[in-house]
Design a protein around this motif. Structure first.
Motif, short mmCIF file in Angstrom:
data_model
loop_
_atom_site.label_atom_id
_atom_site.label_comp_id
_atom_site.label_asym_id
_atom_site.label_seq_id
_atom_site.Cartn_x
_atom_site.Cartn_y
_atom_site.Cartn_z
N VAL A 231 59.46 24.88 -17.28
CA VAL A 231 58.10 25.37 -17.06
C VAL A 231 57.99 26.72 -17.77
N VAL A 232 56.93 26.90 -18.56
CA VAL A 232 56.69 28.15 -19.28
C VAL A 232 55.52 28.87 -18.60
N VAL A 233 55.73 30.15 -18.28
CA VAL A 233 54.70 30.97 -17.65
C VAL A 233 54.42 32.15 -18.58
N ILE A 234 53.15 32.40 -18.87
CA ILE A 234 52.75 33.45 -19.82
C ILE A 234 51.75 34.38 -19.15
N GLY A 235 52.00 35.67 -19.24
CA GLY A 235 51.11 36.65 -18.63
C GLY A 235 49.73 36.66 -19.25
N PRO A 236 48.75 37.22 -18.55
CA PRO A 236 47.37 37.27 -19.05
C PRO A 236 47.24 38.22 -20.23
N PRO A 237 46.14 38.11 -20.98
CA PRO A 237 45.95 39.00 -22.13
C PRO A 237 45.77 40.44 -21.67
N GLY A 238 46.17 41.36 -22.53
CA GLY A 238 45.96 42.78 -22.25
C GLY A 238 44.60 43.21 -22.77
N ALA A 239 44.50 44.46 -23.12
CA ALA A 239 43.22 44.99 -23.59
C ALA A 239 43.19 45.02 -25.12
N GLU A 240 43.63 43.93 -25.73
CA GLU A 240 43.63 43.89 -27.19
C GLU A 240 42.20 43.97 -27.72
N ALA A 241 42.05 44.67 -28.82
CA ALA A 241 40.72 44.79 -29.42
C ALA A 241 40.32 43.47 -30.05
N THR A 242 39.05 43.12 -29.93
CA THR A 242 38.55 41.91 -30.56
C THR A 242 38.54 42.10 -32.07
N PRO A 243 39.12 41.20 -32.83
CA PRO A 243 39.17 41.39 -34.29
C PRO A 243 37.78 41.44 -34.89
N GLY A 244 37.58 42.39 -35.81
CA GLY A 244 36.29 42.54 -36.47
C GLY A 244 36.19 41.63 -37.68
N GLU A 245 35.04 41.71 -38.38
CA GLU A 245 34.82 40.86 -39.54
C GLU A 245 35.86 41.12 -40.62
N ALA A 246 36.21 42.39 -40.83
CA ALA A 246 37.18 42.72 -41.86
C ALA A 246 38.55 42.11 -41.54
N ASP A 247 38.92 42.12 -40.25
CA ASP A 247 40.20 41.54 -39.84
C ASP A 247 40.20 40.03 -40.08
N VAL A 248 39.10 39.38 -39.70
CA VAL A 248 39.00 37.94 -39.89
C VAL A 248 39.03 37.60 -41.37
N ASP A 249 38.32 38.37 -42.19
CA ASP A 249 38.31 38.11 -43.63
C ASP A 249 39.71 38.26 -44.23
N ALA A 250 40.44 39.27 -43.76
CA ALA A 250 41.79 39.49 -44.29
C ALA A 250 42.70 38.31 -43.94
N LEU A 251 42.60 37.84 -42.72
CA LEU A 251 43.41 36.69 -42.30
C LEU A 251 43.00 35.44 -43.07
N LEU A 252 41.69 35.25 -43.27
CA LEU A 252 41.22 34.09 -44.00
C LEU A 252 41.68 34.13 -45.46
N ARG A 253 41.64 35.30 -46.04
CA ARG A 253 42.05 35.45 -47.45
C ARG A 253 43.51 35.01 -47.61
N GLU A 254 44.34 35.43 -46.69
CA GLU A 254 45.75 35.06 -46.76
C GLU A 254 45.93 33.57 -46.49
N ALA A 255 45.21 33.03 -45.49
CA ALA A 255 45.34 31.62 -45.14
C ALA A 255 44.83 30.71 -46.25
N LEU A 256 43.74 31.12 -46.91
CA LEU A 256 43.17 30.30 -47.99
C LEU A 256 44.09 30.24 -49.21
N SER A 257 45.00 31.18 -49.33
CA SER A 257 45.93 31.17 -50.46
C SER A 257 46.98 30.08 -50.32
N ARG A 258 47.10 29.49 -49.13
CA ARG A 258 48.14 28.49 -48.91
C ARG A 258 47.66 27.23 -48.20
N LEU A 259 46.41 27.26 -47.68
CA LEU A 259 45.90 26.13 -46.92
C LEU A 259 44.53 25.70 -47.42
#
Length: 305
Positions: free
Chosen positions: A243-271
């Protein structure tokens, strides 16, 4: 349990009465009985009494149930009820209960209806006006939650994780924002890969891997998801049920448009566009359609250069 139906308290050897004082005939209907998840002594007196006095015990694997019943000296007849014959057996069991018989429903280990076909039988009993009661007891998700050391005030049991990595990552992405401790079942053979996926999507959350609960080799390993993923990547799959138990999320900041774009740019280079969008949506918790639309836009911009 259907609304308005008796719970089977005192007249079925409940909290107010002793099993010795209980009537010889168990009330007709479905009695959902929890059985041990490891240690055979983890069964209630009320459960033992009901199993002795039932007209039949509906069980997943008659060999597993026979071993437990043998330990406790119970000789009630068995009826096989599992995912492969459930559709055929439900009307037969319902008819027997309508005639006044008491059927005790058990699973191989723990509380019935948790990741097994028992809930369909309960639903049909409710629809047909057949009385339903439960005799509570052991449950692996609750035992693991208690031993994990993680918050227990709010939790979500999400059953088994998907077999394939892509589906597993998508599931983790969907649950990323749930403000609760997460509890999963997992195959020991898939555990190293699953923990790696969970660590990648959920980040360094506190977690625990509990195995062989209530048994001689019971073990709870605690740490962050990356730490646990690294341990099992090196040590290999553990033995026993997990059985795997995982704690709740902390107060992580919601990723902004620039963060999403950066992740997409990297992902689109291989997927592909679709796969890149799915991967980033899982990583960020963003809505899939929104991320896919942005991925399409970025892909067109790249082709137009």
């Amino acid at each position: 349990m259907a609304e308005g139906e008796p719970t089977g308290g005192a007249d079925q050897s409940g909290a107010q009465g002793s099993p010795l004082a209980a009537p010889s005939k168990l009330a007709g209907g479905l009695h959902v009985v929890a059985t041990p998840i490891g240690n055979a002594a983890d069964i209630t007196l009320r459960a033992l009494d009901a199993l002795k006095r039932a007209d039949a015990i509906a069980c997943e694997d008659t060999r597993v149930t026979a071993k437990l019943m043998g330990i406790h000296g119970i000789h009630t007849p068995f009826v096989s009820y599992h995912e492969h014959n459930a559709a055929k057996m439900r009307p037969i069991l319902i008819e027997r209960m309508k005639k006044g018989e008491a059927i005790a429903l058990v699973t191989d280990a723990g509380t019935p209806l948790v990741s097994d076909p028992g809930y369909k039988l309960v639903r049909e009993c409710v629809a047909e006006g057949v009385a339903v009661t439960t005799l509570p007891g052991a449950s692996a998700p609750l035992v693991a939650l208690v031993l994990s050391g993680l918050p227990t005030d709010r939790f979500l049991f999400a059953g088994f994780l998907p077999n394939k990595s892509s589906a597993r990552r998508a599931t983790a992405g969907e649950l990323k924002g749930v403000p609760a401790t997460l509890v999963f079942f997992e195959s020991p053979q898939r555990l190293p890969e699953s923990l790696a996926d969970l660590a990648d999507i959920l980040g360094p959350r506190e977690a625990a891997v509990a195995r062989e609960l209530t048994k001689f080799y019971e073990e709870v390993r605690r740490g962050t998801l990356p730490e646990l993923a690294a341990h099992y990547a090196e040590a290999g799959p553990p033995r026993g049920e997990v059985v795997v138990v995982i704690g709740p999320p902390g107060a992580e900041a919601t990723p902004g448009e620039a963060d999403v774009d950066a992740l997409l740019r990297e992902a689109l280079s291989r997927l592909s566009v679709r796969d890149a969008a799915a991967d980033v949506a899982a990583r960020t918790g963003q809505h899939k359609r929104t991320v896919y639309a942005r991925a399409l836009e970025m892909s067109r911009e790249e082709r137009g250069k």
